[in-house]
Design a protein around this motif. Structure first.
Motif, PDB file in Angstrom:
ATOM      1  N   ALA A   7       1.092  -0.734   0.457  1.00  0.00           N
ATOM      2  CA  ALA A   7       0.148  -0.411   0.386  1.00  0.00           C
ATOM      3  C   ALA A   7       0.794   0.655  -0.285  1.00  0.00           C
ATOM      4  O   ALA A   7       0.311   2.477  -0.292  1.00  0.00           O
ATOM      5  CB  ALA A   7      -0.579  -0.097   1.037  1.00  0.00           C
ATOM      6  N   ALA A   8       1.723   1.374   1.174  1.00  0.00           N
ATOM      7  CA  ALA A   8       2.444   2.304   0.972  1.00  0.00           C
ATOM      8  C   ALA A   8       3.696   2.766  -0.407  1.00  0.00           C
ATOM      9  O   ALA A   8       3.685   3.702  -0.934  1.00  0.00           O
ATOM     10  CB  ALA A   8       4.109   2.028   1.798  1.00  0.00           C
ATOM     11  N   CYS A   9       3.834   1.497  -0.992  1.00  0.00           N
ATOM     12  CA  CYS A   9       4.554   1.481  -2.660  1.00  0.00           C
ATOM     13  C   CYS A   9       3.654   2.182  -3.520  1.00  0.00           C
ATOM     14  O   CYS A   9       3.825   2.858  -4.057  1.00  0.00           O
ATOM     15  CB  CYS A   9       4.834   0.360  -3.231  1.00  0.00           C
ATOM     16  SG  CYS A   9       5.744  -1.145  -1.903  1.00  0.00           S
ATOM     17  N   VAL A  10       2.287   2.122  -3.739  1.00  0.00           N
ATOM     18  CA  VAL A  10       1.405   2.084  -4.440  1.00  0.00           C
ATOM     19  C   VAL A  10       1.187   3.618  -4.206  1.00  0.00           C
ATOM     20  O   VAL A  10       1.098   4.978  -4.831  1.00  0.00           O
ATOM     21  CB  VAL A  10       0.293   1.925  -4.573  1.00  0.00           C
ATOM     22  CG1 VAL A  10      -0.794   2.351  -4.833  1.00  0.00           C
ATOM     23  CG2 VAL A  10       0.241   0.376  -5.120  1.00  0.00           C
ATOM     24  N   ALA A  11       0.907   4.230  -3.058  1.00  0.00           N
ATOM     25  CA  ALA A  11       0.678   5.564  -2.237  1.00  0.00           C
ATOM     26  C   ALA A  11       2.360   6.479  -2.861  1.00  0.00           C
ATOM     27  O   ALA A  11       2.148   7.754  -3.588  1.00  0.00           O
ATOM     28  CB  ALA A  11       0.866   5.855  -0.948  1.00  0.00           C
ATOM     29  N   ALA A  12       3.314   5.888  -3.279  1.00  0.00           N
ATOM     30  CA  ALA A  12       4.525   6.868  -3.199  1.00  0.00           C
ATOM     31  C   ALA A  12       4.879   6.803  -4.544  1.00  0.00           C
ATOM     32  O   ALA A  12       5.511   7.294  -5.170  1.00  0.00           O
ATOM     33  CB  ALA A  12       5.684   5.756  -2.545  1.00  0.00           C
ATOM     34  N   GLY A  13       3.914   6.187  -5.475  1.00  0.00           N
ATOM     35  CA  GLY A  13       4.051   6.230  -7.113  1.00  0.00           C
ATOM     36  C   GLY A  13       5.351   5.305  -6.928  1.00  0.00           C
ATOM     37  O   GLY A  13       6.283   6.159  -8.653  1.00  0.00           O
ATOM     38  N   VAL A  14       5.570   4.293  -7.117  1.00  0.00           N
ATOM     39  CA  VAL A  14       7.362   3.641  -7.245  1.00  0.00           C
ATOM     40  C   VAL A  14       6.525   2.939  -9.019  1.00  0.00           C
ATOM     41  O   VAL A  14       6.154   3.459  -8.882  1.00  0.00           O
ATOM     42  CB  VAL A  14       7.038   1.945  -6.814  1.00  0.00           C
ATOM     43  CG1 VAL A  14       7.635   3.005  -4.903  1.00  0.00           C
ATOM     44  CG2 VAL A  14       6.453   1.239  -6.331  1.00  0.00           C
ATOM     45  N   ASP A  15       8.663   2.693  -9.223  1.00  0.00           N
ATOM     46  CA  ASP A  15       8.140   2.336 -10.462  1.00  0.00           C
ATOM     47  C   ASP A  15       8.025   0.809  -9.702  1.00  0.00           C
ATOM     48  O   ASP A  15       7.544   0.241 -11.525  1.00  0.00           O
ATOM     49  CB  ASP A  15       9.610   2.394 -11.131  1.00  0.00           C
ATOM     50  CG  ASP A  15       9.930   3.829 -11.529  1.00  0.00           C
ATOM     51  OD1 ASP A  15       8.940   4.288 -12.561  1.00  0.00           O
ATOM     52  OD2 ASP A  15      10.304   4.701 -10.889  1.00  0.00           O
ATOM     53  N   PHE A  16       8.532   0.029  -9.365  1.00  0.00           N
ATOM     54  CA  PHE A  16       9.008  -1.134  -9.062  1.00  0.00           C
ATOM     55  C   PHE A  16       8.931  -1.506  -7.825  1.00  0.00           C
ATOM     56  O   PHE A  16       8.854  -1.045  -6.850  1.00  0.00           O
ATOM     57  CB  PHE A  16       9.848  -2.425  -9.464  1.00  0.00           C
ATOM     58  CG  PHE A  16      11.185  -2.025  -9.538  1.00  0.00           C
ATOM     59  CD1 PHE A  16      11.654  -2.652  -7.948  1.00  0.00           C
ATOM     60  CD2 PHE A  16      11.792  -0.690  -9.829  1.00  0.00           C
ATOM     61  CE1 PHE A  16      12.975  -2.431  -7.449  1.00  0.00           C
ATOM     62  CE2 PHE A  16      13.084  -0.235  -9.383  1.00  0.00           C
ATOM     63  CZ  PHE A  16      13.532  -0.929  -8.157  1.00  0.00           C
ATOM     64  N   VAL A  17       8.143  -2.981  -7.546  1.00  0.00           N
ATOM     65  CA  VAL A  17       8.406  -3.269  -6.050  1.00  0.00           C
ATOM     66  C   VAL A  17       9.364  -4.893  -6.578  1.00  0.00           C
ATOM     67  O   VAL A  17       8.458  -5.923  -7.268  1.00  0.00           O
ATOM     68  CB  VAL A  17       6.497  -4.139  -5.601  1.00  0.00           C
ATOM     69  CG1 VAL A  17       6.828  -5.235  -4.399  1.00  0.00           C
ATOM     70  CG2 VAL A  17       5.703  -2.537  -5.423  1.00  0.00           C
ATOM     71  N   MET A  18      10.159  -5.113  -5.429  1.00  0.00           N
ATOM     72  CA  MET A  18      10.711  -6.427  -5.107  1.00  0.00           C
ATOM     73  C   MET A  18      10.743  -7.075  -4.308  1.00  0.00           C
ATOM     74  O   MET A  18      10.385  -6.988  -3.210  1.00  0.00           O
ATOM     75  CB  MET A  18      12.437  -5.860  -5.012  1.00  0.00           C
ATOM     76  CG  MET A  18      13.217  -7.079  -5.029  1.00  0.00           C
ATOM     77  SD  MET A  18      15.046  -6.832  -4.465  1.00  0.00           S
ATOM     78  CE  MET A  18      15.430  -6.337  -6.526  1.00  0.00           C
ATOM     79  N   VAL A  19       9.695  -8.115  -4.606  1.00  0.00           N
ATOM     80  CA  VAL A  19       9.147  -9.523  -3.710  1.00  0.00           C
ATOM     81  C   VAL A  19      10.513 -10.467  -3.242  1.00  0.00           C
ATOM     82  O   VAL A  19      10.880 -11.255  -4.165  1.00  0.00           O
ATOM     83  CB  VAL A  19       7.951 -10.167  -3.760  1.00  0.00           C
ATOM     84  CG1 VAL A  19       7.407 -11.062  -2.982  1.00  0.00           C
ATOM     85  CG2 VAL A  19       7.136  -8.837  -4.526  1.00  0.00           C
ATOM     86  N   PRO A  20      10.684 -10.404  -1.923  1.00  0.00           N
ATOM     87  CA  PRO A  20      11.414 -11.384  -1.446  1.00  0.00           C
ATOM     88  C   PRO A  20      11.340 -12.639  -0.927  1.00  0.00           C
ATOM     89  O   PRO A  20       9.644 -13.417  -1.000  1.00  0.00           O
ATOM     90  CB  PRO A  20      12.280 -10.719   0.162  1.00  0.00           C
ATOM     91  CG  PRO A  20      11.052 -10.336   0.774  1.00  0.00           C
ATOM     92  CD  PRO A  20      10.438  -9.840  -0.895  1.00  0.00           C
ATOM     93  N   LYS A  21      11.732 -13.910  -1.283  1.00  0.00           N
ATOM     94  CA  LYS A  21      11.477 -15.220  -0.985  1.00  0.00           C
ATOM     95  C   LYS A  21      10.367 -16.037  -1.156  1.00  0.00           C
ATOM     96  O   LYS A  21       9.575 -16.650  -0.774  1.00  0.00           O
ATOM     97  CB  LYS A  21      10.927 -15.512   0.539  1.00  0.00           C
ATOM     98  CG  LYS A  21      12.061 -15.080   1.478  1.00  0.00           C
ATOM     99  CD  LYS A  21      11.980 -15.546   2.995  1.00  0.00           C
ATOM    100  CE  LYS A  21      13.461 -15.053   3.624  1.00  0.00           C
ATOM    101  NZ  LYS A  21      14.057 -12.762   3.656  1.00  0.00           N
ATOM    102  N   VAL A  22       9.977 -15.554  -2.930  1.00  0.00           N
ATOM    103  CA  VAL A  22       9.290 -15.979  -3.403  1.00  0.00           C
ATOM    104  C   VAL A  22       9.472 -17.386  -4.005  1.00  0.00           C
ATOM    105  O   VAL A  22      10.346 -17.700  -4.454  1.00  0.00           O
ATOM    106  CB  VAL A  22       8.995 -15.501  -5.166  1.00  0.00           C
ATOM    107  CG1 VAL A  22       7.679 -16.231  -6.160  1.00  0.00           C
ATOM    108  CG2 VAL A  22       8.942 -14.178  -5.011  1.00  0.00           C
TER     109      VAL A  22
END
Length: 289
Positions: free
Chosen positions: A85-100
């Protein structure tokens, strides 16, 4: 635009601890193509909420460099959802998801991003860090193609899960598996075959990056600013390589697609295709920033 296109021309991504003003300022002095604000390993549990609250300011600061900016989120759902939610609000370019470790997890992350109103250009990088994930690479790579853009090897956590060490010799086989799975699904493989913790011996670090490039990795991450220049140099075609590639493409056109000799080597269709890719990569690198 497919998700992986968002990584076109990107070679280097520098980790920066979220909320660390000094290191954020230092990062801006390096020519990284992307910055990863780390909410996971770099932030102690009792400081994660405060770091999350400052993400918008951090993203704005780093974006002033012209680089792409993303966040490595936390894995437990109780932390992951507010991080997203914070990533979307901040307008990031990407999300890196660990331990997939499952394709279902990638799909769930993509669905949460959609429900949070994330625009389609926000892409996902999935970190592969477990033995379980290694056995499911093809399915993980094929998951959520509208969001997922890359697979990244996490050598340190992967080594722990395997009961192995993170040396180049040990990690090479797993790195090659990740490259194959990513390329097979049209994703960008990120990383190198070994630990990313080397910051003293830059010659050895460069050897590792060069091996990663030869294996098929398209980009690499840095945990220290001094690693960025090495990554950029290794993953950017040299002027000599580009000149040779252009000559091969030109001679191929002159020969009507028939094989020919170039610098003592036989050139046929796969070699020409590689030359075209070298030229395209060089152009993409020019436009990355």
């Amino acid at each position: 635009m497919i998700a992986s296109d968002r990584l076109s021309g990107i070679a280097s991504m520098l980790f920066v601890p979220a909320g660390n003003a000094r290191l954020l300022a230092s990062a801006l002095n390096r020519p990284a193509d992307g910055f990863i604000l780390d909410q996971e390993d770099a932030i102690p549990p009792d400081q994660k909420k405060a770091a999350r609250q400052g993400l918008s300011a951090d993203v704005t600061s780093l974006r002033s460099s012209g680089a792409q900016v993303g966040v490595r989120v936390n894995r437990p759902w109780t932390l992951l959802v507010p991080d997203l939610a914070a990533c979307v609000a901040a307008g990031v370019d990407f999300v890196m998801v660990p331990k997939v470790d499952t394709p279902q997890f990638v799909v769930a992350v993509a669905e949460i991003l959609r429900e949070l109103g994330a625009p389609p250009q926000i892409y996902v990088i999935s970190q592969i860090e477990s033995a379980l994930a290694l056995g499911r690479l093809a399915d993980i790579a094929a998951a959520a193609p509208e969001r997922q853009a890359a697979l990244m090897i996490g050598p340190e956590d992967l080594a722990v899960d395997l009961g192995a060490d993170s040396s180049r010799t040990v990690m090479s086989v797993f790195a090659q598996m990740i490259v194959a799975a990513a390329r097979g699904a049209g994703l960008v493989p990120i990383g190198s075959p070994g630990s990313i913790a080397e910051i003293g011996d830059m010659a050895a670090y460069r050897e590792q990056m060069e091996l990663g490039r030869r294996m098929g990795f398209g980009a690499a991450v840095a945990i220290h600013p001094r690693q960025v220049d090495v990554i950029n140099a290794v993953f950017t075609p040299s002027p000599e390589a580009v000149a040779s590639a252009r000559e091969i493409v030109a001679r191929d056109a002159e020969n009507g697609g028939r094989p020919f000799l170039h610098d003592g080597r036989m050139v046929d269709a796969p070699v020409v295709a590689k030359a075209r890719r070298t030229i395209a990569l060089a152009e993409a690198r020019k436009n990355a920033r």
